[in-house]
Motif scaffolding. Sequence first.
Motif, PDB file in Angstrom:
ATOM      1  N   GLY A 188       0.788  -1.222   0.000  1.00 33.21           N
ATOM      2  CA  GLY A 188       0.000   0.000   0.000  1.00 33.21           C
ATOM      3  C   GLY A 188       0.818   1.268   0.000  1.00 33.21           C
ATOM      4  N   ASP A 189       2.125   1.167   0.327  1.00 32.30           N
ATOM      5  CA  ASP A 189       2.955   2.372   0.401  1.00 32.30           C
ATOM      6  C   ASP A 189       3.765   2.618  -0.872  1.00 32.30           C
ATOM      7  OD1 ASP A 189       4.808   0.335   0.558  1.00 32.30           O
ATOM      8  OD2 ASP A 189       5.924   1.205   2.246  1.00 32.30           O
ATOM      9  N   VAL A 190       3.508   1.868  -1.944  1.00 28.22           N
ATOM     10  CA  VAL A 190       4.286   2.050  -3.177  1.00 28.22           C
ATOM     11  C   VAL A 190       4.157   3.482  -3.698  1.00 28.22           C
ATOM     12  CG1 VAL A 190       4.360   1.432  -5.625  1.00 28.22           C
ATOM     13  CG2 VAL A 190       4.354  -0.357  -3.904  1.00 28.22           C
ATOM     14  N   GLY A 191       2.945   4.031  -3.663  1.00 25.74           N
ATOM     15  CA  GLY A 191       2.746   5.403  -4.135  1.00 25.74           C
ATOM     16  C   GLY A 191       3.495   6.414  -3.299  1.00 25.74           C
ATOM     17  N   ARG A 192       3.525   6.210  -1.980  1.00 21.51           N
ATOM     18  CA  ARG A 192       4.242   7.144  -1.110  1.00 21.51           C
ATOM     19  C   ARG A 192       5.742   7.037  -1.328  1.00 21.51           C
ATOM     20  NH1 ARG A 192       0.074   5.278   2.126  1.00 21.51           N
ATOM     21  NH2 ARG A 192       1.325   3.758   3.267  1.00 21.51           N
ATOM     22  N   ARG A 193       6.248   5.818  -1.506  1.00 20.12           N
ATOM     23  CA  ARG A 193       7.684   5.628  -1.730  1.00 20.12           C
ATOM     24  C   ARG A 193       8.114   6.207  -3.066  1.00 20.12           C
ATOM     25  NH1 ARG A 193       8.654  -0.300  -1.744  1.00 20.12           N
ATOM     26  NH2 ARG A 193      10.813   0.333  -2.048  1.00 20.12           N
ATOM     27  N   TYR A 194       7.315   5.964  -4.100  1.00 23.94           N
ATOM     28  CA  TYR A 194       7.656   6.522  -5.399  1.00 23.94           C
ATOM     29  C   TYR A 194       7.522   8.050  -5.376  1.00 23.94           C
ATOM     30  CZ  TYR A 194       7.800   7.343 -10.410  1.00 23.94           C
ATOM     31  OH  TYR A 194       8.140   7.813 -11.661  1.00 23.94           O
ATOM     32  N   GLY A 195       6.507   8.551  -4.683  1.00 26.83           N
ATOM     33  CA  GLY A 195       6.337   9.998  -4.570  1.00 26.83           C
ATOM     34  C   GLY A 195       7.509  10.663  -3.883  1.00 26.83           C
ATOM     35  N   ALA A 196       8.039  10.018  -2.837  1.00 24.56           N
ATOM     36  CA  ALA A 196       9.196  10.579  -2.140  1.00 24.56           C
ATOM     37  C   ALA A 196      10.434  10.582  -3.035  1.00 24.56           C
ATOM     38  CB  ALA A 196       9.470   9.781  -0.870  1.00 24.56           C
ATOM     39  N   ALA A 197      10.602   9.534  -3.848  1.00 23.80           N
ATOM     40  CA  ALA A 197      11.778   9.446  -4.717  1.00 23.80           C
ATOM     41  C   ALA A 197      11.667  10.344  -5.937  1.00 23.80           C
ATOM     42  CB  ALA A 197      11.991   7.992  -5.156  1.00 23.80           C
ATOM     43  N   SER A 198      10.446  10.512  -6.459  1.00 27.09           N
ATOM     44  CA  SER A 198      10.258  11.264  -7.703  1.00 27.09           C
ATOM     45  C   SER A 198       9.843  12.709  -7.476  1.00 27.09           C
ATOM     46  CB  SER A 198       9.194  10.579  -8.567  1.00 27.09           C
ATOM     47  OG  SER A 198       7.917  10.666  -7.941  1.00 27.09           O
ATOM     48  N   GLY A 199       9.292  13.003  -6.298  1.00 28.15           N
ATOM     49  CA  GLY A 199       8.749  14.330  -6.039  1.00 28.15           C
ATOM     50  C   GLY A 199       7.294  14.478  -6.427  1.00 28.15           C
ATOM     51  N   ASP A 200       6.717  13.478  -7.101  1.00 31.78           N
ATOM     52  CA  ASP A 200       5.332  13.544  -7.559  1.00 31.78           C
ATOM     53  C   ASP A 200       4.412  13.044  -6.451  1.00 31.78           C
ATOM     54  OD1 ASP A 200       2.919  13.511  -8.823  1.00 31.78           O
ATOM     55  OD2 ASP A 200       3.479  12.111 -10.409  1.00 31.78           O
ATOM     56  N   ARG A 201       3.988  13.971  -5.593  1.00 27.46           N
ATOM     57  CA  ARG A 201       3.143  13.612  -4.452  1.00 27.46           C
ATOM     58  C   ARG A 201       1.688  13.976  -4.706  1.00 27.46           C
ATOM     59  NH1 ARG A 201       8.076  15.168  -2.020  1.00 27.46           N
ATOM     60  NH2 ARG A 201       8.924  13.587  -0.572  1.00 27.46           N
ATOM     61  N   ASN A 202       1.188  13.572  -5.845  1.00 26.53           N
ATOM     62  CA  ASN A 202      -0.222  13.740  -6.156  1.00 26.53           C
ATOM     63  C   ASN A 202      -1.038  12.945  -5.137  1.00 26.53           C
ATOM     64  OD1 ASN A 202      -2.855  13.393  -7.348  1.00 26.53           O
ATOM     65  ND2 ASN A 202      -1.979  13.921  -9.323  1.00 26.53           N
ATOM     66  N   PRO A 203      -2.076  13.552  -4.532  1.00 27.95           N
ATOM     67  CA  PRO A 203      -2.812  12.866  -3.460  1.00 27.95           C
ATOM     68  C   PRO A 203      -3.486  11.573  -3.884  1.00 27.95           C
ATOM     69  CG  PRO A 203      -3.874  14.948  -4.064  1.00 27.95           C
ATOM     70  CD  PRO A 203      -2.524  14.951  -4.694  1.00 27.95           C
ATOM     71  N   ILE A 204      -3.753  11.359  -5.172  1.00 31.32           N
ATOM     72  CA  ILE A 204      -4.389  10.108  -5.590  1.00 31.32           C
ATOM     73  C   ILE A 204      -3.464   8.915  -5.420  1.00 31.32           C
ATOM     74  CG2 ILE A 204      -5.916  11.266  -7.225  1.00 31.32           C
ATOM     75  CD1 ILE A 204      -4.128  10.307  -9.484  1.00 31.32           C
ATOM     76  N   HIS A 205      -2.165   9.168  -5.234  1.00 37.73           N
ATOM     77  CA  HIS A 205      -1.194   8.085  -5.110  1.00 37.73           C
ATOM     78  C   HIS A 205      -0.775   7.807  -3.662  1.00 37.73           C
ATOM     79  CE1 HIS A 205      -0.852   8.308  -9.413  1.00 37.73           C
ATOM     80  NE2 HIS A 205      -0.332   9.505  -9.389  1.00 37.73           N
ATOM     81  N   LEU A 206      -1.220   8.623  -2.718  1.00 37.09           N
ATOM     82  CA  LEU A 206      -0.601   8.595  -1.396  1.00 37.09           C
ATOM     83  C   LEU A 206      -1.392   7.812  -0.345  1.00 37.09           C
ATOM     84  CD1 LEU A 206       0.665  12.293  -1.219  1.00 37.09           C
ATOM     85  CD2 LEU A 206       1.831  10.256  -2.132  1.00 37.09           C
ATOM     86  N   HIS A 207      -2.679   8.083  -0.220  1.00 36.43           N
ATOM     87  CA  HIS A 207      -3.484   7.483   0.848  1.00 36.43           C
ATOM     88  C   HIS A 207      -4.889   7.184   0.334  1.00 36.43           C
ATOM     89  CE1 HIS A 207      -0.546   8.311   4.037  1.00 36.43           C
ATOM     90  NE2 HIS A 207      -0.352   9.472   3.433  1.00 36.43           N
ATOM     91  N   PRO A 208      -5.550   6.174   0.906  1.00 35.37           N
ATOM     92  CA  PRO A 208      -6.933   5.893   0.490  1.00 35.37           C
ATOM     93  C   PRO A 208      -7.865   7.088   0.676  1.00 35.37           C
ATOM     94  CG  PRO A 208      -6.048   4.057   1.773  1.00 35.37           C
ATOM     95  CD  PRO A 208      -5.044   5.170   1.859  1.00 35.37           C
ATOM     96  N   LEU A 209      -7.721   7.818   1.774  1.00 30.93           N
ATOM     97  CA  LEU A 209      -8.628   8.940   2.029  1.00 30.93           C
ATOM     98  C   LEU A 209      -8.499  10.022   0.973  1.00 30.93           C
ATOM     99  CD1 LEU A 209      -8.446   9.306   5.924  1.00 30.93           C
ATOM    100  CD2 LEU A 209     -10.344   8.419   4.552  1.00 30.93           C
ATOM    101  N   THR A 210      -7.269  10.390   0.619  1.00 28.83           N
ATOM    102  CA  THR A 210      -7.088  11.442  -0.381  1.00 28.83           C
ATOM    103  C   THR A 210      -7.454  10.937  -1.774  1.00 28.83           C
ATOM    104  OG1 THR A 210      -4.727  10.840  -0.504  1.00 28.83           O
ATOM    105  CG2 THR A 210      -5.330  12.679   0.932  1.00 28.83           C
ATOM    106  N   ALA A 211      -7.252   9.656  -2.026  1.00 32.24           N
ATOM    107  CA  ALA A 211      -7.635   9.109  -3.333  1.00 32.24           C
ATOM    108  C   ALA A 211      -9.150   9.111  -3.505  1.00 32.24           C
ATOM    109  CB  ALA A 211      -7.088   7.693  -3.482  1.00 32.24           C
ATOM    110  N   ARG A 212      -9.882   8.857  -2.406  1.00 33.44           N
ATOM    111  CA  ARG A 212     -11.345   8.831  -2.497  1.00 33.44           C
ATOM    112  C   ARG A 212     -11.918  10.198  -2.862  1.00 33.44           C
ATOM    113  NH1 ARG A 212     -11.303   5.797   2.772  1.00 33.44           N
ATOM    114  NH2 ARG A 212     -11.125   3.592   2.186  1.00 33.44           N
ATOM    115  N   LEU A 213     -11.203  11.267  -2.503  1.00 27.73           N
ATOM    116  CA  LEU A 213     -11.661  12.609  -2.867  1.00 27.73           C
ATOM    117  C   LEU A 213     -11.727  12.781  -4.379  1.00 27.73           C
ATOM    118  CD1 LEU A 213      -9.637  14.751  -0.296  1.00 27.73           C
ATOM    119  CD2 LEU A 213     -12.056  14.120  -0.180  1.00 27.73           C
ATOM    120  N   PHE A 214     -10.974  11.957  -5.110  1.00 23.40           N
ATOM    121  CA  PHE A 214     -10.927  12.065  -6.566  1.00 23.40           C
ATOM    122  C   PHE A 214     -11.587  10.858  -7.247  1.00 23.40           C
ATOM    123  CE2 PHE A 214      -7.495  14.577  -4.825  1.00 23.40           C
ATOM    124  CZ  PHE A 214      -7.617  15.774  -5.521  1.00 23.40           C
ATOM    125  N   GLY A 215     -12.376  10.109  -6.477  1.00 21.52           N
ATOM    126  CA  GLY A 215     -13.178   9.055  -7.067  1.00 21.52           C
ATOM    127  C   GLY A 215     -12.554   7.676  -7.106  1.00 21.52           C
TER     128      GLY A 215
END
Length: 283
Positions: A188-215
């Motif tokens: 479940g943390d693949v998006g957070r790990r990739y976001g930290a390495a790439s700088g792309d911290r789009n909320p749809i990739h980080l947590h279930p709660l923030t992803a649900r805001l975008f459907g």
Amino acid sequence: MAGPTDLALTRPPSLAPLLARGALLSPFKRPGPDAEFPRTRLVLPGLRVDLARLAAYERVCGFPTGEDALPVTYPHVLGFPLAMRLMSGRDFPLPLLGLVHTSVTVTRHARMPASDAYELSVYIEGLAPHRRGTQATVVTEVRGGRDVVWESRSTYLARHRTHHLGGTARETEARKPLPEVAEWRLAGDVGRRYGAASGDRNPIHLHPLTARLFGFPRAIAHGMWTVARCLAAHGVPESCHLRAEFRAPVLLPGTVTYAARDGRFELRGREDRIHATGDVYPV
């Protein structure tokens, strides 16, 4: 038509403010294939790679670590802040919220030592009608000395009502499914790990709660992570051309199947749903 006008930068833009600006401006955008778009080419000379971030990227994507060579997908990470500066601006007609990365093509002309300095440039090539809206093409080029050593074209889709009649449905591919090579269980943390390495911290990739805001029911993996992970398993020639299409989001956590044969690869989910397809071959 005149080409883009160069604008030299002294350092990479910070992604967080660009994401915020793009989100705030999104409701005011009026997308369409005939809209005006920025004619600026952002140029960043003397760029050096942060080796610690590179190592983190290699680990999360499955590339070998410690080699003095950039993975074939890493220049996309370097160019992404410049692309975001263009796409988050007032003069970019597509809303950043909901913008979907649909495909990428990459040509690597030569080995790229991680210890070298490079010149990075990014510009918007144009807009085009799509059966689901309007698509923008963003070009990234990396120079080592005077020569282009790496270049890519990424397409980004803004969905909206359209009267475009061409290609009302995706053409069914006649190719058979590729043979399974491996099954990957994604944490479940693949998006957070990739976001930290790439700088792309789009909320749809980080947590279930923030992803649900975008459907989305859960966080989804970055499209460029899925392609990088496939290429790390597939192997890539030193000079190569690759093409990848992003078909469906990968929910995290989850289980996917990596399949490949010859120069083709694909990532499949449950009931053989295709998440990403691609091919890679020597130049």
